[in-house]
Design an enzyme around this catalytic site. Structure first.
Site, PDB file in Angstrom:
ATOM      1  N   GLY A   6       0.815  -1.203   0.000  1.00 40.05           N
ATOM      2  CA  GLY A   6       0.000   0.000   0.000  1.00 40.05           C
ATOM      3  C   GLY A   6       0.847   1.250   0.000  1.00 40.05           C
ATOM      4  N   ASP A   7       0.178   2.392   0.005  1.00 43.09           N
ATOM      5  CA  ASP A   7       0.893   3.665   0.043  1.00 43.09           C
ATOM      6  C   ASP A   7       0.973   4.178   1.480  1.00 43.09           C
ATOM      7  OD1 ASP A   7      -1.674   4.637   0.551  1.00 43.09           O
ATOM      8  OD2 ASP A   7      -1.943   5.454  -1.470  1.00 43.09           O
ATOM      9  N   GLY A   8       1.602   5.335   1.644  1.00 41.67           N
ATOM     10  CA  GLY A   8       1.779   5.884   2.981  1.00 41.67           C
ATOM     11  C   GLY A   8       0.487   6.214   3.696  1.00 41.67           C
ATOM     12  N   PRO A   9      -0.409   7.000   3.075  1.00 43.55           N
ATOM     13  CA  PRO A   9      -1.663   7.336   3.760  1.00 43.55           C
ATOM     14  C   PRO A   9      -2.547   6.125   4.041  1.00 43.55           C
ATOM     15  CG  PRO A   9      -1.227   8.882   1.972  1.00 43.55           C
ATOM     16  CD  PRO A   9      -0.234   7.773   1.829  1.00 43.55           C
ATOM     17  N   GLY A  10      -2.584   5.162   3.099  1.00 43.98           N
ATOM     18  CA  GLY A  10      -3.501   4.041   3.247  1.00 43.98           C
ATOM     19  C   GLY A  10      -3.023   2.954   4.181  1.00 43.98           C
ATOM     20  N   VAL A  11      -1.707   2.717   4.230  1.00 41.95           N
ATOM     21  CA  VAL A  11      -1.163   1.626   5.042  1.00 41.95           C
ATOM     22  C   VAL A  11      -0.120   2.125   6.042  1.00 41.95           C
ATOM     23  CG1 VAL A  11       0.159  -0.536   4.982  1.00 41.95           C
ATOM     24  CG2 VAL A  11      -1.644  -0.126   3.301  1.00 41.95           C
ATOM     25  N   GLY A  12       0.800   2.972   5.592  1.00 46.80           N
ATOM     26  CA  GLY A  12       1.865   3.423   6.481  1.00 46.80           C
ATOM     27  C   GLY A  12       1.352   4.157   7.706  1.00 46.80           C
TER      28      GLY A  12
ATOM     29  N   GLU B  11      15.322   5.928   9.929  1.00 43.87           N
ATOM     30  CA  GLU B  11      16.534   6.068   9.113  1.00 43.87           C
ATOM     31  C   GLU B  11      16.125   6.904   7.919  1.00 43.87           C
ATOM     32  OE1 GLU B  11      18.983   6.162   6.392  1.00 43.87           O
ATOM     33  OE2 GLU B  11      18.390   4.093   5.956  1.00 43.87           O
TER      34      GLU B  11
ATOM     35  N   CYS C   5      20.818   6.862   0.524  1.00 45.64           N
ATOM     36  CA  CYS C   5      20.740   7.912   1.540  1.00 45.64           C
ATOM     37  C   CYS C   5      22.114   8.334   2.031  1.00 45.64           C
ATOM     38  CB  CYS C   5      19.874   7.448   2.709  1.00 45.64           C
ATOM     39  SG  CYS C   5      20.348   5.850   3.376  1.00 45.64           S
TER      40      CYS C   5
END
EC number: 1.2.1.83
Length: 477
Positions: free
Chosen positions: A202-208, A246, A280
């Site tokens: 999923g994406d950030g808003p939906g799962v993260g 991280e 990173c």
């Protein structure tokens, strides 16, 4: 085309109800190569509850039981390295022969081997007089990982969490989800108990966000941008759970005046461009003596032009595309900004390399005469863009290096190891590489300042997944 629309929850592959579908794009061809499902808060809740049910049993397993399972995972992983490497190349564009096979896929295996080695010799208890200090599994963990080193970042969290006795829910990047799916298959094949490992795409808003906020999640470990890391921390704050981050970096590569200039510049350029600059800890700021600036520019241009950009399936390709169209546009915007600010463009520039008409390919680009006020000197570009920054003396080099909101990594090259060590002591970063030293799986990985908190890798990453309990009077009076 890969059909990876199922989630792995409670030991079962399940087709999620009510989930939207998302296409996975091969960044080298811009063609659809797979389908996944985008989960919702409901799917997160199902996975977290499965992990919670499994925790009591898994956390009480013996060290030998967990070690045996980790060793089975390592054997299965090693047998599938070629398959995993090809999936990584397809999902995010890493050159198969020069990066995915020798580095990206084996890095994931390396974390499992390291976790097994640490677990084998780790003492979970110690005595302090009559008090017993006990290290116990932290609980249910929410693991959120990025697309740039997809399996490396997953394994750096999953392997120590398993070894520590935690259960978990993994949300990999929706941009590069293939290798996570293959790892879940390995766990299923070797018999990881139901609920110990769960995968929800999923994406950030939906799962993260719901994963970070879930009251039954005890610890969140996130790798990604600093912007997203602050959102994860905000979501986790009401439940006061542990959060390990991280995040970004803008690492300085200090080349001192007594360094072997050709060797240092060559290593600096190639390390920066590795993985198309999407690391990173990439040495994106090359700090060089003002008196040697002309020579450095000549060497950097030469080594930059040697880099072969192209089809990641070709054996002679050094760097492939950027991982997504969004990342390509960000890199182009940063190059435009560098030109507009008056930085000296000595190699590369806007657009694709000659001969590449499609795909998210960017030119390896080097700017010189960059000062610390420029946007390109301060922003994490996350692409093949190197800034050469002149300094007057060693103290100024250290000041420039530390003048960043980030503090992930640093690099120092010198003809004197003692001098390099002295500079390393003064850098406000979580790691420093002296004279081209490589990463070490047993050493801690993590940053100062806005590069995050907590540490991954080795025993330091392992202990992130442990709580500490003091039992007073354990030995009696």
């Amino acid at each position: 085309m890969r059909d990876y629309r199922e989630f792995y929850i409670d030991g079962q592959w399940v087709r999620p109800k009510g989930a939207r579908e998302a296409e996975v794009i091969n960044p080298a061809t811009e063609k659809i190569v797979g389908l996944i499902s985008l989960g919702t808060e409901e799917h997160v809740d199902l996975a977290v509850r499965a992990a919670r049910r499994a925790f009591d049993g898994w956390s009480r397993t013996s060290k030998d039981q967990r070690l045996e399972l980790l060793e089975q995972v390592c054997r299965a992983f090693e047998s599938k390295l070629d398959e995993i490497a090809k999936a990584i190349t397809e999902e995010m564009g890493a050159p198969l022969v020069q990066l995915a096979l020798p580095l990206q896929a084996p890095a994931g295996l390396g974390h499992f081997l390291t976790a097994a080695s640490i677990l084998r010799d780790y003492d979970f208890e110690e005595s302090l007089g009559t008090t017993r200090v006990v290290r116990e599994p932290a609980g249910v963990c929410g693991l959120i990982t990025p697309w740039n080193w997809p399996l490396n970042q997953i394994a750096a969290k999953v392997a120590p969490a398993l070894a520590a006795g935690c259960t978990m829910v993994l949300k990999p990047s929706e941009i590069a989800p293939f290798s996570a799916y293959l790892l879940a298959r390995i766990f299923d094949e070797v018999g990881v108990p139901p609920g110990v490992f769960n995968l929800v795409n999923g994406d950030g808003p939906g799962v993260g966000a719901p994963l970070a906020a879930h009251p039954e999640v005890d610890l969140v470990s996130f790798t990604g941008s600093t912007r997203a890391g602050t959102l994860v921390s905000t979501a986790a704050a009401p439940t006061v759970k542990r959060v390990a981050l991280e995040l970004g970096g803008k690492s300085a590569n200090i080349i001192l005046d007594d360094a072997d200039l050709e060797t240092a510049v060559k290593h600096g350029v190639r390390t920066m461009m590795l993985n198309t600059g999407q690391s990173c800890n990439a040495p994106s700021r090359m700090l060089v003596p003002l008196s040697k600036l002309d020579e450095v520019e000549h060497l950097a241009e030469h080594f930059c032009k040697e880099i072969v950009v192209g089809d990641p399936m070709h054996s002679d390709t050094n760097i492939g595309p950027l991982a997504s169209g969004m990342q390509y546009e960000k890199v182009q915007d940063c190059i435009r900004q560098g030109v507009a600010e008056g930085a000296k463009l000595i190699c590369g520039g806007l657009g694709r390399p000659d001969g590449l008409e499609s795909g998210y390919f960017a030119q390896p680009t080097i700017f010189s005469a960059v000062n610390k006020q420029m946007y390109i000197a301060r922003e994490e570009i996350f692409g093949p863009v190197l800034c050469i920054m002149p300094y007057g003396d060693e103290n100024e080099a250290i000041q420039i290096a530390n003048d960043s909101c980030y503090g992930l990594s640093g690099y120092v090259s010198s003809g004197s190891l003692e001098r390099a060590r002295n500079v390393a002591k003064q850098l406000r970063t979580g790691a420093v590489h002296l004279n081209g030293a490589a990463l070490d799986f047993t050493a801690p990985f993590g940053g100062y300042k806005q590069s995050g908190n907590g540490r991954e890798w080795g025993k330091y990453g392992f202990e992130e997944f442990l709580e500490i309990k003091a039992v007073m009077g354990y030995e009696g009076s």
